[in-house]
Design a protein around this motif. Structure first.
Motif, PDB file in Angstrom:
ATOM      1  N   SER A  18       0.832  -1.209   0.000  1.00  0.00           N
ATOM      2  CA  SER A  18       0.000   0.000   0.000  1.00  0.00           C
ATOM      3  C   SER A  18       0.864   1.255   0.000  1.00  0.00           C
ATOM      4  N   MET A  19       1.918   1.243   0.827  1.00  0.00           N
ATOM      5  CA  MET A  19       2.823   2.394   0.888  1.00  0.00           C
ATOM      6  C   MET A  19       3.541   2.606  -0.433  1.00  0.00           C
ATOM      7  N   ILE A  20       3.933   1.506  -1.072  1.00  0.00           N
ATOM      8  CA  ILE A  20       4.624   1.603  -2.362  1.00  0.00           C
ATOM      9  C   ILE A  20       3.689   2.193  -3.423  1.00  0.00           C
ATOM     10  N   GLN A  21       2.428   1.754  -3.425  1.00  0.00           N
ATOM     11  CA  GLN A  21       1.456   2.270  -4.392  1.00  0.00           C
ATOM     12  C   GLN A  21       1.282   3.779  -4.248  1.00  0.00           C
ATOM     13  N   VAL A  22       1.097   4.221  -3.005  1.00  0.00           N
ATOM     14  CA  VAL A  22       0.928   5.660  -2.756  1.00  0.00           C
ATOM     15  C   VAL A  22       2.204   6.408  -3.124  1.00  0.00           C
ATOM     16  N   ALA A  23       3.362   5.820  -2.795  1.00  0.00           N
ATOM     17  CA  ALA A  23       4.637   6.473  -3.085  1.00  0.00           C
ATOM     18  C   ALA A  23       4.845   6.643  -4.585  1.00  0.00           C
ATOM     19  N   LEU A  24       4.462   5.648  -5.377  1.00  0.00           N
ATOM     20  CA  LEU A  24       4.623   5.736  -6.829  1.00  0.00           C
ATOM     21  C   LEU A  24       3.786   6.873  -7.408  1.00  0.00           C
ATOM     22  N   PHE A  25       2.521   6.944  -7.004  1.00  0.00           N
ATOM     23  CA  PHE A  25       1.667   8.033  -7.492  1.00  0.00           C
ATOM     24  C   PHE A  25       2.156   9.375  -6.951  1.00  0.00           C
ATOM     25  N   GLY A  26       2.612   9.373  -5.686  1.00  0.00           N
ATOM     26  CA  GLY A  26       3.146  10.609  -5.112  1.00  0.00           C
ATOM     27  C   GLY A  26       4.366  11.094  -5.870  1.00  0.00           C
ATOM     28  N   ALA A  27       5.216  10.155  -6.302  1.00  0.00           N
ATOM     29  CA  ALA A  27       6.413  10.521  -7.069  1.00  0.00           C
ATOM     30  C   ALA A  27       6.035  11.157  -8.402  1.00  0.00           C
ATOM     31  N   ILE A  28       4.999  10.620  -9.051  1.00  0.00           N
ATOM     32  CA  ILE A  28       4.532  11.201 -10.320  1.00  0.00           C
ATOM     33  C   ILE A  28       4.061  12.635 -10.098  1.00  0.00           C
ATOM     34  N   ILE A  29       3.315  12.844  -9.008  1.00  0.00           N
ATOM     35  CA  ILE A  29       2.818  14.189  -8.685  1.00  0.00           C
ATOM     36  C   ILE A  29       3.977  15.150  -8.464  1.00  0.00           C
ATOM     37  N   VAL A  30       4.981  14.722  -7.704  1.00  0.00           N
ATOM     38  CA  VAL A  30       6.133  15.578  -7.406  1.00  0.00           C
ATOM     39  C   VAL A  30       6.925  15.898  -8.680  1.00  0.00           C
ATOM     40  N   ILE A  31       7.124  14.893  -9.529  1.00  0.00           N
ATOM     41  CA  ILE A  31       7.843  15.122 -10.792  1.00  0.00           C
ATOM     42  C   ILE A  31       7.110  16.146 -11.652  1.00  0.00           C
ATOM     43  N   LEU A  32       5.794  15.982 -11.767  1.00  0.00           N
ATOM     44  CA  LEU A  32       5.003  16.950 -12.533  1.00  0.00           C
ATOM     45  C   LEU A  32       5.097  18.343 -11.922  1.00  0.00           C
ATOM     46  N   ALA A  33       5.016  18.404 -10.596  1.00  0.00           N
ATOM     47  CA  ALA A  33       4.965  19.697  -9.914  1.00  0.00           C
ATOM     48  C   ALA A  33       6.253  20.489 -10.061  1.00  0.00           C
ATOM     49  N   PHE A  34       7.378  19.794 -10.054  1.00  0.00           N
ATOM     50  CA  PHE A  34       8.656  20.508 -10.022  1.00  0.00           C
ATOM     51  C   PHE A  34       9.426  20.431 -11.332  1.00  0.00           C
ATOM     52  N   THR A  35       8.757  19.976 -12.392  1.00  0.00           N
ATOM     53  CA  THR A  35       9.318  20.081 -13.732  1.00  0.00           C
ATOM     54  C   THR A  35       8.779  21.369 -14.359  1.00  0.00           C
ATOM     55  N   PRO A  36       9.635  22.317 -14.679  1.00  0.00           N
ATOM     56  CA  PRO A  36       9.162  23.627 -15.173  1.00  0.00           C
ATOM     57  C   PRO A  36       8.202  23.513 -16.354  1.00  0.00           C
ATOM     58  N   PHE A  37       7.100  24.244 -16.240  1.00  0.00           N
ATOM     59  CA  PHE A  37       6.097  24.364 -17.301  1.00  0.00           C
ATOM     60  C   PHE A  37       5.411  23.038 -17.644  1.00  0.00           C
ATOM     61  N   LEU A  38       5.462  22.059 -16.741  1.00  0.00           N
ATOM     62  CA  LEU A  38       4.797  20.788 -16.986  1.00  0.00           C
ATOM     63  C   LEU A  38       3.586  20.616 -16.081  1.00  0.00           C
ATOM     64  N   GLY A  39       3.820  20.512 -14.777  1.00  0.00           N
ATOM     65  CA  GLY A  39       2.703  20.322 -13.849  1.00  0.00           C
ATOM     66  C   GLY A  39       1.944  21.606 -13.585  1.00  0.00           C
ATOM     67  N   TYR A  40       2.687  22.696 -13.367  1.00  0.00           N
ATOM     68  CA  TYR A  40       2.090  24.020 -13.162  1.00  0.00           C
ATOM     69  C   TYR A  40       2.503  24.909 -14.322  1.00  0.00           C
ATOM     70  N   ILE A  41       1.533  25.413 -15.034  1.00  0.00           N
ATOM     71  CA  ILE A  41       1.789  26.244 -16.204  1.00  0.00           C
ATOM     72  C   ILE A  41       1.398  27.677 -15.879  1.00  0.00           C
ATOM     73  N   PRO A  42       2.361  28.585 -15.683  1.00  0.00           N
ATOM     74  CA  PRO A  42       2.039  29.959 -15.287  1.00  0.00           C
ATOM     75  C   PRO A  42       1.295  30.722 -16.375  1.00  0.00           C
ATOM     76  N   LEU A  43       0.199  31.365 -15.959  1.00  0.00           N
ATOM     77  CA  LEU A  43      -0.590  32.180 -16.893  1.00  0.00           C
ATOM     78  C   LEU A  43      -0.652  33.638 -16.466  1.00  0.00           C
ATOM     79  N   GLY A  44       0.231  34.047 -15.552  1.00  0.00           N
ATOM     80  CA  GLY A  44       0.235  35.425 -15.073  1.00  0.00           C
ATOM     81  C   GLY A  44      -0.683  35.589 -13.883  1.00  0.00           C
ATOM     82  N   PHE A  45      -2.003  35.558 -14.122  1.00  0.00           N
ATOM     83  CA  PHE A  45      -2.974  35.752 -13.049  1.00  0.00           C
ATOM     84  C   PHE A  45      -3.233  34.473 -12.261  1.00  0.00           C
ATOM     85  N   THR A  46      -2.786  33.333 -12.779  1.00  0.00           N
ATOM     86  CA  THR A  46      -2.985  32.053 -12.091  1.00  0.00           C
ATOM     87  C   THR A  46      -2.059  31.023 -12.720  1.00  0.00           C
ATOM     88  N   ARG A  47      -2.213  29.760 -12.300  1.00  0.00           N
ATOM     89  CA  ARG A  47      -1.468  28.661 -12.898  1.00  0.00           C
ATOM     90  C   ARG A  47      -2.442  27.578 -13.349  1.00  0.00           C
TER      91      ARG A  47
END
Length: 227
Positions: A18-47
């Motif tokens: 169970s921990m491994i399953q959550v960790a795998l999905f969590g890792a995908i979220i973190v990779i998306l979040a901290f890869t520039p212009f991938l997980g969060y795409i800045p639009l000026g007034f929001t993302r």
């Protein structure tokens, strides 16, 4: 004694898996979040974001409790991004960022975390409700395409709608000034953000959830994944 030992070992194995399953999905979220212009795409007034997609898929595969944990991870990445790499309206997501007269507070934490946690909960129940209804009507046990589409849309929309409406509730005046709009016109501006941002995000989430879900939600695949 052997039965107790086997039971404990089986329980430990399930917890580790169970921990491994959550960790795998969590890792995908973190990779998306901290890869520039991938997980969060800045639009000026929001993302704009696509990070809700692994949260939604995780909710469907792992259940609402683990989905909520993944939503919390989503919220943490948003909190860090808006604190360390802010935009003009980042004060609505973190109390540790201010821009002139604009500053966050307890409302920032509510906006940052509650909608994201619910993004990992709502899709599970939407899919479960739709599939239960379809099974009752058709006696079919197949993966529901309609359920996947609605689950994807619901996850994206619960995030966007809650975030934008909570911004209006907690930071209406400051958000209006930060975006250069009149206070009495700020909700119209929020609706435009929902239309420009939220609707495309919901469509993208529906498409990805359908495409990925049709594969991962099959019983033989779920058995292999241990979910």
């Amino acid at each position: 004694m052997n039965q107790r030992t086997d039971s404990r070992n089986a329980g430990a194995s399930i917890r580790v898996r169970s921990m491994i399953q959550v960790a795998l999905f969590g890792a995908i979220i973190v990779i998306l979040a901290f890869t520039p212009f991938l997980g969060y795409i800045p639009l000026g007034f929001t993302r704009a974001t696509i990070i809700h997609i692994p949260v939604i898929i995780g909710s469907l595969l792992l259940g609402p409790k683990k989905g909520a944990v993944l939503g919390l991870v989503f919220g943490v990445t948003s909190f860090i991004n808006n604190t360390m790499n802010p935009t003009v309206t980042s004060f609505v997501f973190t109390p540790f960022y201010s821009l002139g007269e604009f500053s966050g507070g307890i409302g920032s934490l509510i906006i940052c975390f509650i909608p994201r946690i619910l993004t990992g909960v709502v899709p599970y129940y939407v899919y479960k409700g739709v599939t239960t209804l379809i099974t009752t009507l058709t006696r079919s046990q197949k993966v529901s395409s309609l359920g996947l589409i609605l689950a994807g849309m619901s996850g994206a929309l619960v995030n966007t709608l809650l975030v934008m409406n909570l911004i209006f509730f907690f930071f209406r005046d400051a958000y209006a000034k930060a975006n250069g709009v009149a206070v009495n016109a700020v909700y119209a501006f929020i609706l435009s953000v929902i239309g420009i941002n939220g609707v495309p995000e919901a469509i993208v989430a529906a498409v990805f959830t359908l495409g990925i879900g049709k594969i991962l939600m099959k019983k033989n695949i779920r058995d292999r994944l241990g979910v």
